[in-house]
Design an enzyme around this catalytic site. Structure first.
Site, PDB file in Angstrom:
ATOM      1  N   GLN A   1      -7.991  -2.318  -0.479  1.00 19.68           N
ATOM      2  CA  GLN A   1      -8.888  -3.462  -0.539  1.00 19.68           C
ATOM      3  C   GLN A   1      -9.892  -3.408   0.615  1.00 19.68           C
ATOM      4  OE1 GLN A   1      -7.447  -7.754  -0.349  1.00 19.68           O
ATOM      5  NE2 GLN A   1      -7.629  -7.365  -2.564  1.00 19.68           N
ATOM      6  N   PHE A   2      -9.400  -3.021   1.775  1.00 19.23           N
ATOM      7  CA  PHE A   2     -10.222  -2.677   2.937  1.00 19.23           C
ATOM      8  C   PHE A   2      -9.592  -1.450   3.569  1.00 19.23           C
ATOM      9  CE2 PHE A   2     -11.078  -7.118   2.264  1.00 19.23           C
ATOM     10  CZ  PHE A   2     -12.421  -7.272   2.561  1.00 19.23           C
ATOM     11  N   ALA A   3     -10.416  -0.568   4.105  1.00 18.72           N
ATOM     12  CA  ALA A   3      -9.893   0.656   4.712  1.00 18.72           C
ATOM     13  C   ALA A   3      -8.880   0.346   5.803  1.00 18.72           C
ATOM     14  CB  ALA A   3     -11.039   1.495   5.285  1.00 18.72           C
ATOM     15  N   ASP A   4      -9.050  -0.778   6.476  1.00 20.17           N
ATOM     16  CA  ASP A   4      -8.132  -1.174   7.549  1.00 20.17           C
ATOM     17  C   ASP A   4      -6.686  -1.236   7.069  1.00 20.17           C
ATOM     18  OD1 ASP A   4     -10.365  -2.858   9.547  1.00 20.17           O
ATOM     19  OD2 ASP A   4     -10.809  -2.632   7.425  1.00 20.17           O
ATOM     20  N   PHE A   5      -6.480  -1.635   5.812  1.00 19.79           N
ATOM     21  CA  PHE A   5      -5.131  -1.873   5.311  1.00 19.79           C
ATOM     22  C   PHE A   5      -4.366  -0.579   5.041  1.00 19.79           C
ATOM     23  CE2 PHE A   5      -6.791  -6.066   3.275  1.00 19.79           C
ATOM     24  CZ  PHE A   5      -6.982  -6.600   4.545  1.00 19.79           C
TER      25      PHE A   5
ATOM     26  N   HIS B   1     -11.084  -6.013   9.270  1.00 25.07           N
ATOM     27  CA  HIS B   1     -11.828  -5.752   8.037  1.00 25.07           C
ATOM     28  C   HIS B   1     -13.091  -4.945   8.328  1.00 25.07           C
ATOM     29  CE1 HIS B   1      -9.324  -9.200   6.930  1.00 25.07           C
ATOM     30  NE2 HIS B   1      -9.509  -8.875   5.665  1.00 25.07           N
TER      31      HIS B   1
ATOM     32  N   GLU C   1       0.810  -1.221   0.000  1.00 25.30           N
ATOM     33  CA  GLU C   1       0.000   0.000   0.000  1.00 25.30           C
ATOM     34  C   GLU C   1       0.843   1.271   0.000  1.00 25.30           C
ATOM     35  OE1 GLU C   1      -2.646  -3.284   1.321  1.00 25.30           O
ATOM     36  OE2 GLU C   1      -0.573  -2.688   1.761  1.00 25.30           O
TER      37      GLU C   1
END
Length: 666
Positions: free
Chosen positions: A428-432, A473, A406
């Site tokens: 892919q997910f905001a968490d990442f 996630h 990222e």
């Protein structure tokens, strides 16, 4: 670290006398500036100095080997890059002194700046992120079919950062025309190389990335110049990255105050015999190209230019702060012109996921320079199928599957922006996004304020809980960025806003975080225009009107609020913020004034959330209109749990309904 040779062996190859003398003069400039700066430092006329003494040949060899319009991304000890690109010395010295005429208007120090005019992109203190920006610049050149090469510097210490790996990996996978120059000078501040990495030479690392490597004597300006020139000519025709290890030594402290007492005396003496300036000067004298008269003439010319530049810089008055200028310069200038769909525009029922995809597709059609990047967004269409069919329509160059890195991809987005492209990066997910955090808050957010460079990057953030996806996630992390000046944040609650806000974000040359709630992708739908349109940034909207209480919220909170007022039979203003940064103070003030009772609802954890800031602002600026305490509700201050019953307890829905009833009866 050992010395690699007892003497520097210069080989002029087929270089003309003129080129040899031009390299000498170019080499002299940073050395004479170094000498002057050390005097000024002792006199207390400058506050700090990061010396490149002993490493000048690398910068000078590189900058002279490239074409003037090819980008270079230097580090602390690359003064020669800036002088080699003929930056006005008065502006350079004003930069060092924090004067208004400096490249950052006093907002950053030393070499923490760039200049598009000179095709230089300066560093930030975190070092590693530079490599990804170089990837983005090189990608832009490759997409535009410009036969250009980009050079980016790293120290041996900075190579320990994850950004080094990510930058090299992306460049290798995408075959980008980048030369990665590692200045192997033996120390990262006081930490010797053997405590930074277990290998001996950086050339050992290249094969692991599928990358060619070359080791050169960094103190030999002719070796650096000819090596880089040869590589650049080759890469322009056959784009690919190459890792160059320049062996050198830092002869002074990390910065002057830190000194060099930790360096073995013998090592310092050995490397002093390999001084790049003295050795090259002696070589030119031996082959009869440089004599005392020429040497005196060149040095006199250089010293005069330095002294003249210093006189101008020192004569400039200290900055007189201008509040409006400081606030205005946080963002790149942009006056949004809201685009409305015509009244007779066809309408279609679209889910939130369809509206996002529709807006993204129309933006790709509107902006041929828009590049999409993200994991699995190509043939797979992204994990949520937002970009399904995009690769077939727009091609693999513009819809780019990325390695799992990222930070590098966000940095590459910034590099694309530097070359005039627009970039959309999908998390892919905001968490990442946490592993790309530094690029967002320290590069994207600050770059316009620091030196006027726009960051035309939109980062899409699939966010939110309610799907029993657990702590990695499901997070609502918009508050992480709400505190960072220079970013803009939007968060739609319905398909109409989802499309319009995304289009507006892509139009704007400033960096955006675009939050899209996964739980609303396929559960929320409405009729929206098929045509391209935008929604006004910074403007809240009433999702419902009433007169008993004001509910201020965003995202999924809008739907929770609508359900709660129906259940309780309460007449409420439900104000959907839509834009979280900058947020709509006028709309908030208007609804508070109307009802006198306010509750803020957020899906994010309660402590330190966006609601805390807005409620504090209401208490300070709208106190006279209040008939009850300002209330707020959010999720529990725990990570997001996995089990559905635990997640239900975590989310604020039931607590909000009870608190709303309490407020209405106050």
């Amino acid at each position: 670290m050992e010395t690699t040779a007892q003497a520097l062996a210069f080989d002029r190859k087929n270089l003309s006398d003129q080129t040899l003398l031009e390299l000498y003069e170019s080499l002299i400039v940073p050395r004479r500036i170094e000498e002057k700066m050390l005097i000024l430092l002792r006199q207390g006329k400058i506050s700090k100095w990061f010396s490149g003494w002993g490493q000048e040949a690398i910068s000078i060899g590189v900058v002279n080997a490239l074409q003037a319009d090819e980008f270079i991304l230097p580090m602390h000890r690359n003064l020669g890059i800036f002088t080699g690109r003929n930056m006005p010395l008065d502006r350079l010295f004003a930069q060092f002194q924090g004067k208004l005429s400096g490249f950052t208007k006093g907002r950053d120090r030393s070499f923490h700046f760039g200049s598009i005019e000179h095709h230089v992109v300066g560093m930030i203190s975190h070092l590693g992120p530079q490599l990804a920006i170089a990837d983005g610049i090189a990608l832009a050149d490759k997409l535009s079919q410009e036969k250009k090469v980009t050079v980016v510097f790293s120290g041996d210490g900075a190579s320990s950062e994850g950004d080094f790996h990510e930058g090299l990996n992306v460049a290798a996978v995408w075959k980008l025309p980048v030369i990665f120059v590692v200045e192997h000078n033996g120390y990262g501040l006081s930490t010797p190389s053997e405590e930074q990495f277990a290998f001996k030479n950086f050339t050992d690392k290249g094969p692991g990335y599928g990358m060619e490597t070359l080791r050169i004597q960094g103190n030999n300006v002719l070796e650096v110049y000819t090596a880089i020139k040869t590589l650049a000519e080759d890469i322009r025709q056959n784009p690919r990255p190459i890792l160059v290890e320049a062996i050198t030594f830092r002869m002074r402290g990390h910065e002057e105050a830190s000194g060099t007492k930790y360096v073995p005396k013998q090592l310092m003496e050995d490397w002093s015999r390999l001084d790049p300036v003295e050795n090259y000067e002696r070589y030119l004298e031996e082959i009869g190209i440089l004599d005392e008269k020429a040497k005196e003439r060149i040095n006199k010319k250089v010293k005069k230019a330095i002294n003249d530049g210093l006189d101008v810089a020192f004569a400039e008055e200290a900055i007189s702060p201008n509040l409006e200028t400081e606030l205005t310069d946080v963002y790149a200038p942009f006056a949004q012109e809201v685009i409305s769909a015509s009244e007779n525009s066809p309408m279609s029922e679209k889910r939130l996921v369809d509206a996002i995809s529709d807006g993204l597709r129309q933006s790709m059609e509107k902006y041929p320079n828009l590049i999409l990047m993200g994991q699995d967004i190509g043939e797979y269409g992204g994990v949520f199928k937002i970009t399904d069919g995009f690769k077939a329509q727009f091609g693999a160059d513009r819809v780019r599957n990325t390695p799992l890195c990222e930070s590098a991809i966000i940095g590459a987005g910034l590099g694309l922006s530097i070359k005039g492209y627009k970039a959309m990066v999908e998390m892919q997910f905001a968490d990442f996004v946490s592993v790309g955090f530094n690029q967002i808050v320290n590069n994207l957010a600050k770059i316009h304020y620091r030196w006027g460079q726009q960051a035309d990057v939109v980062i899409r953030m699939p966010t939110g809980a309610g799907m029993a996806a657990g702590p990695f996630h499901s997070q609502s992390n918009e508050a992480w960025f709400f505190h960072t000046p220079g970013l803009k944040i939007v968060y739609p609650s319905n398909p109409y806003d989802a499309k319009g806000l995304l289009n507006a974000a892509i139009e704007d040359p400033n960096p955006y975080l675009y939050f899209e709630h996964k739980g609303m992708y396929r559960s929320i739908s409405s009729e929206i225009p098929d045509a391209y349109y935008t929604v006004e940034i910074g403007k809240a909207a009433l999702a419902r009107e009433g007169n008993q209480v004001s509910i201020i919220t965003y995202g999924m909170g809008v739907h929770w609020a609508l359900k709660a007022v129906e259940e309780l039979g309460i007449s409420a203003d439900i104000l959907d913020l839509r834009t979280l940064l900058p947020w709509d103070k006028e709309a908030i003030k208007a609804t508070v004034k109307k009802t006198g009772k306010v509750i803020f609802l957020q899906e994010d954890c309660l402590n330190g959330g966006i609601g805390a800031e807005i409620c504090a602002w209401i208490s300070e600026h709208c106190f006279e209109y209040l008939d009850a305490p300002v209330m707020r509700e959010g999720s529990l201050d725990t990570p997001v749990p996995f089990a559905p019953n635990l997640e239900k307890q975590f989310l604020p829905v039931e607590r909000f309904t009870k608190k709303l009833k309490l407020l209405s009866e106050f």
